[in-house]
Design a protein around this motif. Structure first.
Motif, short mmCIF file in Angstrom:
data_model
loop_
_atom_site.label_atom_id
_atom_site.label_comp_id
_atom_site.label_asym_id
_atom_site.label_seq_id
_atom_site.Cartn_x
_atom_site.Cartn_y
_atom_site.Cartn_z
N PRO A 1 -6.01 42.83 -13.21
CA PRO A 1 -6.18 42.87 -14.67
C PRO A 1 -5.14 41.98 -15.35
N TRP A 2 -5.55 41.28 -16.38
CA TRP A 2 -4.63 40.41 -17.09
C TRP A 2 -3.83 41.20 -18.10
N PRO A 3 -2.56 40.89 -18.28
CA PRO A 3 -1.72 41.62 -19.23
C PRO A 3 -2.11 41.30 -20.68
N TRP A 4 -1.71 42.18 -21.56
CA TRP A 4 -2.06 42.05 -22.98
C TRP A 4 -1.55 40.76 -23.59
N TYR A 5 -0.40 40.27 -23.13
CA TYR A 5 0.18 39.08 -23.74
C TYR A 5 -0.56 37.80 -23.36
N ILE A 6 -1.50 37.90 -22.45
CA ILE A 6 -2.39 36.76 -22.15
C ILE A 6 -3.74 36.97 -22.82
N THR A 7 -4.32 38.14 -22.64
CA THR A 7 -5.66 38.39 -23.19
C THR A 7 -5.66 38.50 -24.71
N GLY A 8 -4.62 39.08 -25.28
CA GLY A 8 -4.54 39.19 -26.74
C GLY A 8 -4.57 37.84 -27.43
N PRO A 9 -3.68 36.92 -27.06
CA PRO A 9 -3.73 35.59 -27.68
C PRO A 9 -5.04 34.84 -27.40
N LEU A 10 -5.61 35.01 -26.21
CA LEU A 10 -6.90 34.35 -25.93
C LEU A 10 -7.99 34.88 -26.86
N LEU A 11 -8.01 36.18 -27.06
CA LEU A 11 -8.98 36.78 -27.98
C LEU A 11 -8.73 36.30 -29.41
N ALA A 12 -7.46 36.19 -29.79
CA ALA A 12 -7.13 35.69 -31.13
C ALA A 12 -7.60 34.24 -31.30
N LEU A 13 -7.45 33.41 -30.28
CA LEU A 13 -7.92 32.03 -30.36
C LEU A 13 -9.43 31.97 -30.54
N VAL A 14 -10.15 32.81 -29.82
CA VAL A 14 -11.60 32.85 -29.98
C VAL A 14 -11.97 33.27 -31.39
N MET A 15 -11.27 34.27 -31.92
CA MET A 15 -11.56 34.74 -33.28
C MET A 15 -11.23 33.68 -34.33
N PHE A 16 -10.12 32.98 -34.16
CA PHE A 16 -9.79 31.89 -35.09
C PHE A 16 -10.89 30.82 -35.06
N ALA A 17 -11.36 30.49 -33.86
CA ALA A 17 -12.42 29.48 -33.75
C ALA A 17 -13.71 29.97 -34.44
N LEU A 18 -14.08 31.23 -34.21
CA LEU A 18 -15.29 31.77 -34.84
C LEU A 18 -15.16 31.78 -36.36
N LEU A 19 -14.01 32.22 -36.86
CA LEU A 19 -13.79 32.26 -38.31
C LEU A 19 -13.78 30.84 -38.90
N TYR A 20 -13.18 29.90 -38.19
CA TYR A 20 -13.12 28.52 -38.66
C TYR A 20 -14.52 27.94 -38.81
N PHE A 21 -15.39 28.24 -37.84
CA PHE A 21 -16.75 27.71 -37.87
C PHE A 21 -17.73 28.60 -38.65
N GLY A 22 -17.19 29.65 -39.29
CA GLY A 22 -18.03 30.50 -40.12
C GLY A 22 -18.96 31.41 -39.35
N ARG A 23 -18.57 31.79 -38.16
CA ARG A 23 -19.38 32.65 -37.31
C ARG A 23 -18.75 34.04 -37.23
N THR A 24 -19.57 35.02 -36.91
CA THR A 24 -19.06 36.37 -36.65
C THR A 24 -19.51 36.79 -35.26
N PHE A 25 -18.71 37.63 -34.65
CA PHE A 25 -19.00 38.09 -33.30
C PHE A 25 -19.49 39.53 -33.35
N GLY A 26 -20.54 39.80 -32.63
CA GLY A 26 -21.07 41.15 -32.50
C GLY A 26 -22.29 41.11 -31.61
N MET A 27 -22.44 42.12 -30.80
CA MET A 27 -23.56 42.14 -29.87
C MET A 27 -24.83 42.72 -30.49
N SER A 28 -24.70 43.69 -31.37
CA SER A 28 -25.89 44.36 -31.89
C SER A 28 -26.75 43.44 -32.76
N SER A 29 -26.16 42.46 -33.39
CA SER A 29 -26.96 41.55 -34.21
C SER A 29 -27.96 40.78 -33.35
#
Length: 185
Positions: free
Chosen positions: A7-35
């Motif tokens: 398992p990857w530690p939080w200090y690697i996965t947390g920033p990776l998740l934050a980078l994905v979210m910044f990219a999604l927000l920058y491109f005007g996208r939202t993340f969610g599976m139910s949609s």
């Protein structure tokens, strides 16, 4: 290869998740599976009967690719990168799970008591799956999104409804495991 199997530690996965979210927000996208369920229904032609499904589903193709990636990643992780070691659970947690009927607590991510095929294809298991599926579908629509959409996208964009929904998810989970689950099993 050991780095991928553990398992990857939080200090690697947390920033990776934050980078994905910044990219999604920058491109005007939202993340969610139910949609994606709405998108799949629109692709299947449900918009001809129900106005909710009448929208430009082609604008959501990127999200369908993300779901395909999640499914493919889960398959690869389970069948190619699984590390069959026992999980390290707190002994108190193991004892509490044993009182709830989990004999092999910490031995598997999918406990046999819940995920064995015998349990799924029993009358009780089918009723729980049908009722649970209905509640998840209704709850997702009523809450305006799923847990991943609210907890990841909603909280990262500081939406108050998402904070309320996530608190509700946790409270509902606590009520389920401490009060409803002991009655069902």
């Amino acid at each position: 290869m050991n780095f991928i199997l553990e398992p990857w530690p939080w200090y690697i996965t947390g920033p990776l998740l934050a980078l994905v979210m910044f990219a999604l927000l920058y491109f005007g996208r939202t993340f969610g599976m139910s949609s994606n369920l709405r998108t799949l229904c629109a692709i299947g032609g449900a918009g001809k009967k129900v106005p909710f499904f009448k929208f430009d589903w082609r604008s959501q193709r990127w999200n369908l690719i993300m779901v395909l990636g999640a499914i493919t990643g889960g398959f690869i992780a389970h069948f190619l990168l699984s590390n069959p070691i026992d999980m390290h659970l707190n002994p108190e947690t193991v004892n509490e799970l044993k009182t709830l009927g989990f004999e092999n607590a910490g031995k598997s991510l999918l406990p046999e008591e819940l995920f064995a095929w015998d349990n799924v294809f029993s009358i009780k298991g089918l009723l729980i799956l049908i009722a649970g599926g209905f509640m998840v579908g209704f709850g997702t629509r009523y809450a305006g999104g799923c847990t991943s959409g609210h907890a990841i996208t909603g909280l990262s964009s500081l939406q108050l409804p998402s904070l309320i929904a996530v608190i509700g998810f946790f409270v509902g989970g606590l009520i389920m495991i401490h009060f409803i689950y002991p009655i069902l099993f």
